[in-house]
Scaffold this motif. Structure first.
Motif, PDB file in Angstrom:
ATOM      1  N   LYS A  44       5.110  -3.096  18.422  1.00 27.22           N
ATOM      2  CA  LYS A  44       4.205  -3.883  19.267  1.00 27.22           C
ATOM      3  C   LYS A  44       2.747  -3.604  18.905  1.00 27.22           C
ATOM      4  O   LYS A  44       1.910  -4.518  18.904  1.00 27.22           O
ATOM      5  CB  LYS A  44       4.451  -3.560  20.748  1.00 27.22           C
ATOM      6  CG  LYS A  44       5.822  -3.974  21.252  1.00 27.22           C
ATOM      7  CD  LYS A  44       6.004  -5.477  21.188  1.00 27.22           C
ATOM      8  CE  LYS A  44       7.373  -5.909  21.719  1.00 27.22           C
ATOM      9  NZ  LYS A  44       7.577  -7.371  21.612  1.00 27.22           N
ATOM     10  N   GLU A  47       1.821  -5.634  15.992  1.00 25.14           N
ATOM     11  CA  GLU A  47       1.490  -7.010  16.341  1.00 25.14           C
ATOM     12  C   GLU A  47       0.055  -7.112  16.851  1.00 25.14           C
ATOM     13  O   GLU A  47      -0.680  -8.053  16.504  1.00 25.14           O
ATOM     14  CB  GLU A  47       2.467  -7.527  17.401  1.00 25.14           C
ATOM     15  CG  GLU A  47       3.899  -7.682  16.917  1.00 25.14           C
ATOM     16  CD  GLU A  47       4.805  -8.235  18.007  1.00 25.14           C
ATOM     17  OE1 GLU A  47       4.278  -8.921  18.910  1.00 25.14           O
ATOM     18  OE2 GLU A  47       6.019  -7.982  17.967  1.00 25.14           O
ATOM     19  N   THR A  51      -2.934  -9.128  14.958  1.00 25.49           N
ATOM     20  CA  THR A  51      -3.624 -10.195  15.692  1.00 25.49           C
ATOM     21  C   THR A  51      -5.134  -9.992  15.647  1.00 25.49           C
ATOM     22  O   THR A  51      -5.908 -10.939  15.430  1.00 25.49           O
ATOM     23  CB  THR A  51      -3.141 -10.240  17.150  1.00 25.49           C
ATOM     24  OG1 THR A  51      -1.725 -10.438  17.188  1.00 25.49           O
ATOM     25  CG2 THR A  51      -3.828 -11.366  17.910  1.00 25.49           C
TER      26      THR A  51
END
Length: 322
Positions: A44, A47, A51
């Protein structure tokens, strides 16, 4: 007697853990859930990093698209919820293991009391009171403390180790090989040290029982020792026993003490290797910055269980000796 010597540690403990298998199984399931959430966390974070990096990277037209804060917020919220669940499940698992160990220690003390009431008087003639007391107090306490400190840690660490290896290979094979290879060498050294330290733990417990037995015997017969003017002889004998205990404890604690610093060094070495190899791959465009961040955390997750497993095996050696 020959059969008893060949009986495994689990075989000797089996009569005292009846009925505790189900709670232990629930604790194992809790450890699996907690460890699974822990190894999902770096993915996570990858990610989030990707981003943010994507939002700060100029496009072909030279425009900076900006960071998608909504996406980052959703991922961060999901990660926070997962970590809260992991903490709650981990607490329940630790509480369950502690309860199992204390129940086991209680049963063991009852069994020792029953056994003492059945042994013939010849046993007490050939064994000092201090030696018997040492078995009831020191050995049982050490067994309970060692299991309490190592059992839950061992289960969680094994699951974490397997989960981190799976996630690393799932993310990038070459980076996984770099992280695992740099840490695994140190772990092999720890295994060698643990194998050589087991006799020292047994010698430590034997010497501790000898000291307790001698002190109990001399203190109980203090008037007799004084009457026969044997204070000097008893003092010299105690010094010898105390020296033997000191040597065995120093050797066993020294070997067990160097395991954790050794594993910390190995973990830091793996951390540096991941950073160096990851930086090269990012420059070459083989992986993203998020992958490097994830692997920096994975190598910590991977080396930490190895350190905990090494420490847990040290505690289990003390439990086996007791």
């Amino acid at each position: 007697m020959e059969n008893k010597k060949k009986t495994s540690f689990y075989g000797r403990m089996k009569p005292y853990i009846r009925g505790l298998q189900l709670p232990f199984l629930l604790a194992v399931i809790g450890a699996i859930v907690s460890a699974t959430i822990t190894v999902i966390g770096p993915d996570k974070l990858k990610e989030i990093t990707n981003t943010i990096t994507k939002g700060l990277t100029p496009t072909a037209t030279g425009m900076i698209p900006g960071i998608d804060l909504d996406k980052v917020g959703k991922i961060a919220l999901t990660l926070a919820i997962l970590y809260v669940i992991s903490a709650v499940v981990g607490y329940i698992q630790s509480f369950t293991v502690a309860t199992i160990v204390q129940r086991f220690s209680q049963r063991l003390r009852k069994a020792i009391q029953t056994k003492i009431n059945k042994v013939p008087l010849s046993y007490f003639d050939s064994h000092s009171q201090g030696d018997t007391l040492s078995r009831v107090t020191n050995d049982v306490d050490l067994l309970g403390q060692s299991l309490n400190q190592s059992l839950g840690t061992l289960v969680t660490s094994v699951v974490l180790l397997i989960g981190s290896i799976f996630m690393m290979f799932h993310s990038n094979v070459s980076m996984a090989l770099t992280a695992i290879g740099s840490v695994f060498i140190g772990f092999l050294l720890v295994v060698v040290i643990m194998g050589s330290s087991q006799p020292l733990f047994k010698r430590q417990q034997n010497n501790l029982a000898a000291v307790n037995g001698y002190v109990e015997e001399i203190y109980s017969g203090h008037n007799v020792v004084t009457s026969y003017n044997a204070a000097g002889e008893t003092s010299e004998a105690f010094k010898k026993l105390n020296t033997n205990l000191y040597k065995s404890m120093w050797q066993s604690q020294f070997l067990s003490g160097i395991m954790m610093p050794l594993m910390i060094f190995v973990g830091n070495f793996g951390y540096v290797m991941v950073c160096v190899v990851g930086a090269v791959k990012v420059i070459n465009g083989d992986i993203t910055m998020g992958d490097v961040v994830a692997f920096m955390i994975y190598v910590r997750i991977f080396s930490q269980p190895l350190s905990q497993i090494a420490q847990a095996f040290t505690q289990m050696q003390s439990a086996t000796a007791a």
